[in-house]
Write an enzyme that holds these catalytic residues in place. Structure first.
Site, PDB file in Angstrom:
ATOM      1  N   LYS A 112       1.320  -1.145   0.234  1.00  0.00           N
ATOM      2  CA  LYS A 112      -0.253   0.117   0.287  1.00  0.00           C
ATOM      3  C   LYS A 112       0.898   1.654  -0.312  1.00  0.00           C
ATOM      4  O   LYS A 112       0.782   2.173  -0.655  1.00  0.00           O
ATOM      5  CB  LYS A 112      -1.001  -0.217   1.381  1.00  0.00           C
ATOM      6  CG  LYS A 112      -1.789  -1.126   0.822  1.00  0.00           C
ATOM      7  CD  LYS A 112      -3.233  -0.984   2.025  1.00  0.00           C
ATOM      8  CE  LYS A 112      -4.452  -1.832   0.811  1.00  0.00           C
ATOM      9  NZ  LYS A 112      -5.604  -1.965   1.519  1.00  0.00           N
ATOM     10  N   LYS A 195      -4.554 -10.934  -6.825  1.00  0.00           N
ATOM     11  CA  LYS A 195      -6.596 -11.517  -6.437  1.00  0.00           C
ATOM     12  C   LYS A 195      -7.485 -10.226  -6.635  1.00  0.00           C
ATOM     13  O   LYS A 195      -6.946  -9.070  -6.885  1.00  0.00           O
ATOM     14  CB  LYS A 195      -6.332 -11.638  -5.135  1.00  0.00           C
ATOM     15  CG  LYS A 195      -5.858 -10.183  -4.354  1.00  0.00           C
ATOM     16  CD  LYS A 195      -6.455 -10.192  -2.848  1.00  0.00           C
ATOM     17  CE  LYS A 195      -6.650  -8.608  -2.228  1.00  0.00           C
ATOM     18  NZ  LYS A 195      -7.558  -9.022  -1.087  1.00  0.00           N
ATOM     19  N   LYS A 198     -11.464  -5.688  -4.607  1.00  0.00           N
ATOM     20  CA  LYS A 198     -12.342  -4.155  -4.346  1.00  0.00           C
ATOM     21  C   LYS A 198     -12.177  -2.686  -4.947  1.00  0.00           C
ATOM     22  O   LYS A 198     -12.984  -1.873  -4.964  1.00  0.00           O
ATOM     23  CB  LYS A 198     -13.235  -4.591  -3.706  1.00  0.00           C
ATOM     24  CG  LYS A 198     -12.885  -3.825  -1.969  1.00  0.00           C
ATOM     25  CD  LYS A 198     -13.742  -4.117  -1.063  1.00  0.00           C
ATOM     26  CE  LYS A 198     -14.067  -4.347   0.482  1.00  0.00           C
ATOM     27  NZ  LYS A 198     -12.568  -2.937   0.849  1.00  0.00           N
TER      28      LYS A 198
HETATM   29  P1  ATP Z   1      -9.074  -3.578  -0.303  1.00  0.00           P
HETATM   30  O1  ATP Z   1      -8.864  -3.607  -1.891  1.00  0.00           O
HETATM   31  O2  ATP Z   1     -10.072  -1.817  -0.631  1.00  0.00           O
HETATM   32  O3  ATP Z   1      -7.664  -4.071   0.251  1.00  0.00           O
HETATM   33  P2  ATP Z   1     -10.238  -6.323  -0.506  1.00  0.00           P
HETATM   34  O4  ATP Z   1     -10.966  -6.589  -1.751  1.00  0.00           O
HETATM   35  O5  ATP Z   1      -8.743  -6.379  -0.255  1.00  0.00           O
HETATM   36  O6  ATP Z   1      -9.943  -4.994  -0.436  1.00  0.00           O
HETATM   37  P3  ATP Z   1     -10.492  -6.657   2.384  1.00  0.00           P
HETATM   38  O7  ATP Z   1     -11.664  -5.607   2.845  1.00  0.00           O
HETATM   39  O8  ATP Z   1      -9.510  -6.030   2.078  1.00  0.00           O
HETATM   40  O9  ATP Z   1     -11.075  -6.716   1.256  1.00  0.00           O
HETATM   41  O10 ATP Z   1     -11.114  -7.920   2.575  1.00  0.00           O
HETATM   42  C1  ATP Z   1     -12.868  -8.738   2.943  1.00  0.00           C
HETATM   43  C2  ATP Z   1     -12.708  -9.976   3.388  1.00  0.00           C
HETATM   44  O11 ATP Z   1     -12.345 -10.224   2.263  1.00  0.00           O
HETATM   45  C3  ATP Z   1     -11.555 -10.331   3.911  1.00  0.00           C
HETATM   46  O12 ATP Z   1     -12.078 -11.245   4.773  1.00  0.00           O
HETATM   47  C4  ATP Z   1     -10.485 -10.836   2.234  1.00  0.00           C
HETATM   48  O13 ATP Z   1      -9.303 -11.706   3.318  1.00  0.00           O
HETATM   49  C5  ATP Z   1     -11.902 -11.287   2.293  1.00  0.00           C
HETATM   50  N1  ATP Z   1     -11.177 -11.135   0.184  1.00  0.00           N
HETATM   51  C6  ATP Z   1     -10.903  -9.972  -0.469  1.00  0.00           C
HETATM   52  N2  ATP Z   1     -10.486 -10.570  -1.467  1.00  0.00           N
HETATM   53  C7  ATP Z   1     -10.704 -11.257  -1.914  1.00  0.00           C
HETATM   54  C8  ATP Z   1     -10.081 -12.680  -2.750  1.00  0.00           C
HETATM   55  N3  ATP Z   1      -9.838 -12.268  -4.194  1.00  0.00           N
HETATM   56  N4  ATP Z   1     -10.952 -13.649  -2.726  1.00  0.00           N
HETATM   57  C9  ATP Z   1     -11.188 -13.951  -1.280  1.00  0.00           C
HETATM   58  N5  ATP Z   1     -11.451 -13.180  -0.050  1.00  0.00           N
HETATM   59  C10 ATP Z   1     -10.616 -12.289  -0.877  1.00  0.00           C
END
Ligand code: ATP
Ligand code: LTN
Length: 331
Positions: A112, A195, A198
């Site tokens: 980040k 991955k 969002k």
């Molecule tokens: P950001 O992009 O803002 O870091 P993110 O999509 O990684 O967000 P988080 O808010 O970090 O989402 O995570 C929320 C939950 O969703 C966590 O438990 C995280 O492990 C899970 N998660 C996020 N992205 C994935 C993915 N691609 N596959 C499976 N689980 C996920």
């Protein structure tokens, strides 16, 4: 006594199919068996600049999506992090116990801070400590998180160790990770080596929970796949296809082997068309419920308040114990 589960997601971007499959879908299956707390990590969102208006609206939107996706606010305690001020209070105590060196190792911080070079603030660095406070306040047994959050959970366990070394045992419970069997990591649609995230700037990389049918179809049909023809699950050589198969398997309840059999001799395009339809059908009732909930903010406010009140009763017990243990005067 049921075991205690806690998890949350940061209020940034749009909740994706990755969040649903990797997190919320697992949470849903746990709600009968465990005492569950699920929260919106709005304070965590502030580690990156947020437009205040957007943050406010998004917090409602995430909450409504949690409920629309099947999390029951009666069975679970669902709340907004900043409504329970004990989180930041415990975070301070834990900050004073956590060596900088441990935080320096966090890969999410490194990633980040490369991404937000103009805003490498101290919150981005101490973020895992606030996360540890979230977990430890509720005497959590299990934390369902995707692979990407494992390192933060390990740090939380280290922090329990630092606390106990100085003050002795008995104040916190040692939490453990809970990772679902399938779909722990859903990959980006255009770039299946990373991955699905969002906060990805390219919205073709993810399916958002509240995307309309047209968008969903377009995104899945244009997902990157290799130039082969065999529908075989092979994450190393066929990362894009395997990712689509994982999504398919989780949403349909069919095993990968069943899918391979069903698509023998068929083309990637067939699978994409069917998967697009499956995703659209899965998310349609969610979208309808979501639209309904978002029409009545007063109702959402009431539900949020009730969640926060229930969470705070539990948080207070732990924080009182911590304050007493470290030598702060009773108020
Ligand atoms: P950001 O992009 O803002 O870091 P993110 O999509 O990684 O967000 P988080 O808010 O970090 O989402 O995570 C929320 C939950 O969703 C966590 O438990 C995280 O492990 C899970 N998660 C996020 N992205 C994935 C993915 N691609 N596959 C499976 N689980 C996920
Ligand atoms: N950092 C987490 C969100 C989060 C969380 C938590 C998850 C904040 N506090 C406590 C589990 C337990 C993420 O997924 N980005």
């Amino acid at each position: 006594m049921k075991k205690i589960i806690l998890s949350g997601s940061t209020v940034t971007g749009d909740l994706t199919l990755g969040n649903y499959i990797g997190a919320i879908n697992n949470w849903k299956q746990l709600q009968d068996q465990y005492d569950c707390l699920y929260f919106l990590a709005d304070l965590h969102a502030l580690t990156v600049y947020q437009d205040p208006k957007v943050l406010r609206e998004r917090t409602y939107s995430f909450f409504a999506q949690y409920i629309a996706l099947g999390l029951d606010p009666k069975k679970n305690i669902i709340f907004n992090q900043s409504h329970v001020h004990e989180h930041t209070e415990l975070a301070w105590i834990l900050t004073c116990l956590t060596p900088m060196g441990y935080l320096n190792r966090m890969t999410q911080f490194k990633e980040k801070s490369e991404k937000h070079v103009k805003n490498i603030n101290a919150g981005l660095f101490t973020y895992p400590i606030l996360m540890a406070a979230d977990i430890l306040l509720y005497q959590t047994d299990l934390v369902p998180v995707g692979e990407d959050q494992r390192q933060h959970l390990e740090l939380c366990r280290d922090i329990v160790g630092f606390f106990e070394n100085r003050y002795g045992p008995g104040v916190f419970k040692m939490p453990e990770a809970y990772v679902g069997k399938m779909g722990a990591r859903i990959m980006s649609l255009q770039d299946p080596d990373k991955k699905m995230s969002k906060s990805d700037e390219n919205d073709k990389n993810f399916v958002s929970i509240i995307d309309d049918a047209k968008k969903i179809e377009k995104k899945i049909k244009s997902a990157t796949t290799d130039s082969g023809t065999d529908i075989k699950f092979d994450p190393e050589n066929k990362a894009g296809l395997s990712n689509l198969m994982t999504i398919y398997s989780v949403l349909s309840g069919k095993s990968i082997a069943e899918l391979e059999k069903a698509y023998e001799g068929k083309m990637y395009g067939h699978l994409k068309v069917d998967l697009a339809e499956l995703v659209v059908e899965t998310l349609k009732p969610v979208r309808e419920k979501y639209d309904d909930l978002m029409k009545n903010k007063d109702h959402l406010d009431e539900l949020l308040k009730s969640g926060a009140d229930r969470a705070q009763v539990k948080a207070r017990v732990t924080l009182d114990q911590v304050y007493k243990t470290v030598g702060l005067l009773k108020y």
